[in-house]
Scaffold this motif. Structure first.
Motif, PDB file in Angstrom:
ATOM      1  N   ASN A 285       0.891  -1.092  -0.040  1.00  0.00           N
ATOM      2  CA  ASN A 285       0.100  -0.137   0.087  1.00  0.00           C
ATOM      3  C   ASN A 285       0.851   1.281   0.002  1.00  0.00           C
ATOM      4  OD1 ASN A 285      -1.671   2.021   0.384  1.00  0.00           O
ATOM      5  ND2 ASN A 285      -2.794   1.200   2.190  1.00  0.00           N
TER       6      ASN A 285
ATOM      7  N   HIS B 257       0.430   4.053   0.601  1.00  0.00           N
ATOM      8  CA  HIS B 257      -0.016   4.917   1.747  1.00  0.00           C
ATOM      9  C   HIS B 257       1.007   4.733   2.971  1.00  0.00           C
ATOM     10  CE1 HIS B 257      -2.226   7.778   4.338  1.00  0.00           C
ATOM     11  NE2 HIS B 257      -2.108   6.779   5.334  1.00  0.00           N
TER      12      HIS B 257
ATOM     13  N   THR C  14      -4.161  -0.903  -5.525  1.00  0.00           N
ATOM     14  CA  THR C  14      -4.142  -0.011  -4.125  1.00  0.00           C
ATOM     15  C   THR C  14      -5.381   0.182  -3.612  1.00  0.00           C
ATOM     16  OG1 THR C  14      -2.659   1.522  -5.784  1.00  0.00           O
ATOM     17  CG2 THR C  14      -3.570   2.570  -3.865  1.00  0.00           C
ATOM     18  N   PRO C  15      -5.174   0.025  -2.103  1.00  0.00           N
ATOM     19  CA  PRO C  15      -6.479  -0.217  -1.490  1.00  0.00           C
ATOM     20  C   PRO C  15      -7.350   1.161  -1.547  1.00  0.00           C
ATOM     21  CG  PRO C  15      -4.751  -0.977  -0.180  1.00  0.00           C
ATOM     22  CD  PRO C  15      -4.075  -0.520  -1.395  1.00  0.00           C
TER      23      PRO C  15
ATOM     24  N   ASN D  94      -6.754   4.434  -3.940  1.00  0.00           N
ATOM     25  CA  ASN D  94      -6.715   4.090  -5.318  1.00  0.00           C
ATOM     26  C   ASN D  94      -7.196   5.323  -6.289  1.00  0.00           C
ATOM     27  OD1 ASN D  94      -9.409   3.508  -4.339  1.00  0.00           O
ATOM     28  ND2 ASN D  94      -9.802   1.873  -5.886  1.00  0.00           N
TER      29      ASN D  94
ATOM     30  N   GLU E  38       1.312  -2.926   7.655  1.00  0.00           N
ATOM     31  CA  GLU E  38       0.368  -4.022   7.487  1.00  0.00           C
ATOM     32  C   GLU E  38       1.063  -4.961   8.641  1.00  0.00           C
ATOM     33  OE1 GLU E  38       2.259  -2.304   5.241  1.00  0.00           O
ATOM     34  OE2 GLU E  38       1.267  -2.218   3.279  1.00  0.00           O
TER      35      GLU E  38
END
Length: 315
Positions: A40, A42, A118-119, A123, A315
């Protein structure tokens, strides 16, 4: 250590150049790293993948990760010579980046590939960073902007240089297993593998280099040899659909009459999508709360609770 990259599909372990070459480098050097294809951006300090986690330390960016590995004793003495690196960046990289993110016929196809990986809600935001980055790069190296009319996209010299570079590669690899010989490929092999593999496998509407590469069988065999020997265990997603399905999306973003990206449409649409996505995400995760006044049920107010709000962690 854990390395976070974008996933790929079929015979392409990752859709992203820096992600793919750092993954290849890790495999070449047998560095004890877990490769996760659910990265991700981010969570990356730079807003781009790849990034590496080592305990509580995060290292983002290809060059920075390479230096971190060398500081740990992995790949020491294995450097791309300055001349080879400079030649790649001058001769090949401009058109490589243009064909992915600069050509208005391709840019939205590529953006969708990144957005799918991309989550939500990021996204709507992070894939656009690659197009902006490429636009700034081309202003410097090619003296035109992506936002210019297509007739002002001076790509003739770029594609000629890129084809010459591919010819040089196929002559140099000839019948050798790796570019600089030896028992194993090195960092230069990782860079070339990533770039050529992406051009061969991405289904872009416009890709002048793909047919040129396929006419170099020893280079194609070299790419396939690396994938089969080193990268078969990297998890990839499902097959990507034919690029024809993106035509409607492209028509929204491309001014067909002028041959330019319709920036007003892009900025307005992405602005609304970004704000709406962020609000939805905040409400669904309890960051924002809708409170109804008992004395006036028709009035609703948004309150942000700093104490209870979630933060986006690793994560």
């Amino acid at each position: 250590m854990e390395l976070y990259i974008y996933s790929g599909f079929d015979q392409l372990p990752s859709i992203d150049f820096d992600c793919l070459r750092i993954a290849a480098y890790v495999k070449f050097k047998e560095i004890p790293v877990k490769i996760s294809t659910n990265g991700n951006p981010h969570h990356s300090p730079t807003g781009f993948l790849p990034y590496l986690k080592d305990d509580n330390k995060i290292v983002a960016g290809y060059d920075e990760i390479i230096e971190f590995f060398r500081s740990k004793g992995f790949g020491s003495g294995d450097f791309i010579s300055a001349s080879y690196e400079a030649y790649f960046e001058f001769q090949f990289l401009p058109y490589f980046r243009y064909v992915l993110f600069g050509d208005p016929n391709n840019a939205d196809t590529t953006r969708i590939l990144y957005a799918k990986r991309t989550p939500f809600p990021f996204n709507f935001v992070y894939p656009q960073k690659y197009i902006k980055q490429t636009s700034e790069f081309l202003k410097i190296v090619a003296n035109f902007s992506i936002e210019d009319k297509l007739i002002h996209h001076n790509t003739a010299d770029m594609i000629l240089n890129a084809k010459k570079y591919i010819n040089m590669l196929t002559e140099r690899i000839d019948k050798k297993r790796w570019f600089f010989g030896g028992q194993k490929p090195n960092e230069f092999d990782a860079t070339i593998y990533a770039a050529i593999s992406i051009l061969l496998n991405l289904q872009l509407p416009i890709n002048d280099l793909k047919s040129h590469i396929t006419e170099c069988p020893n280079l194609v065999n070299y790419i396939d040899r690396i994938r089969k020997k080193y990268l078969m265990d990297i998890r990839v997603g499902e097959s990507e659909p034919n690029p024809a399905i993106f035509n409607r999306v492209q028509n929204v973003f491309i001014n067909k009459e002028k041959g330019t990206l319709s920036n007003a449409v892009v900025k307005t649409m992405f602005g609304f999508l970004t704000v709406g996505a962020m609000v939805f995400f905040a409400i669904s995760h309890g960051i924002l709360e809708i409170v109804t006044d008992d004395n006036d049920n028709d009035n609703a107010q948004y309150y942000g609770d700093d104490d209870d709000s979630e933060t986006f962690g690793d994560e």
